[in-house]
Write an enzyme that holds these catalytic residues in place. Sequence first.
Site, mmCIF file in Angstrom:
data_model
loop_
_atom_site.group_PDB
_atom_site.id
_atom_site.type_symbol
_atom_site.label_atom_id
_atom_site.label_comp_id
_atom_site.label_asym_id
_atom_site.label_seq_id
_atom_site.Cartn_x
_atom_site.Cartn_y
_atom_site.Cartn_z
ATOM 1 N N ASP A 99 7.024 -40.182 -19.711
ATOM 2 C CA ASP A 99 7.225 -40.500 -21.083
ATOM 3 C C ASP A 99 8.800 -40.180 -21.595
ATOM 4 O OD1 ASP A 99 5.910 -41.683 -24.037
ATOM 5 O OD2 ASP A 99 6.894 -39.703 -24.482
ATOM 6 N N HIS A 287 -1.002 -45.567 -20.551
ATOM 7 C CA HIS A 287 0.101 -44.637 -20.663
ATOM 8 C C HIS A 287 0.009 -43.246 -20.291
ATOM 9 C CE1 HIS A 287 3.949 -43.505 -22.548
ATOM 10 N NE2 HIS A 287 3.450 -42.540 -23.031
#
Length: 308
Positions: A99, A287
């Site tokens: 991320d 994610h």
Amino acid sequence: MPQHRELSVNGITMHVAEQGRGPLVLLLHGFPESWYSWRHQFGPLAEAGYRVVAPDQRGYGGTDRPEDVDAYTILHLVGDVVGLIAALGEREAVVVGHDWGAPVAWHTALMRPDLVRGVVGLSVPAVPRASRPPLRLLREQFGDDFYQLYFQRPGVADAELGRDPRATFRRVLGRAPDGGTAPDSPATGFLDRFAEPRVLPPWLTEADVDAFVDQYRRNGFTGGLNWYRNIDRNWELTAPWDGAVITPPGMFIDGDQDVVRGFMPADALPRLVPNLRSVHHLAGCGHWTQQERPREVNGALLEFLSGL
């Protein structure tokens, strides 16, 4: 089990978790996370002969949270990695980021290749420097309600996410976003994109949620949100590296269900990272890559590390 301590790094006090001996591997978390998001990587990498260190990055968890928004630029964040390598008594590291940690890893490899044996990005690929300020481009592409634009408003997302941290983590980590890449409107907030999960996914336990909540008691969410508030400033500061390539060996891992794919494609990776060793797209993965699929991520990391 990882051991914990504090180090003086680049003018701040940084909390780190570390385990193992051998070549240094730095694990850089994203938002809203902490060192704990790498809990499944410590044991396998340490057992394979590596020194594994995961900090709470600037503004997160047990690390200092500077008050000035301008103290969270990409130059500060890369400076933290450079300072951490030195504070650990090392001369180089493999830098792995997920991320927001991925842009920090890519930029560390870009700006200080002398310190980086290899670089790995999870979820977020290296991307070319935009032709114009990024927030303007995001507004044109996704509208005023795109979440990164919502995060620009001082105090607003901070208060929303901090109102009930446990609910925040259960929603953000426990469920995929509903209905695209932006909130319906800034008034409804960021969390309205995420349905309240009745049951957490198999990879996330209530104890995991408790751990994140506990680590956010000190600093809340403002430090991490300040990273977003420097997006355009980062674009200005990185002008000297426009067109430069990332020379250390690289690897990229993402999930085919990751919403980041919708606005940060990996098409330019082979051009930007000419020594790209491998790319892994994990089927059915969202994610939270290294938390959702630790076995595949650890296997890919160990294969990459053994080839350096």
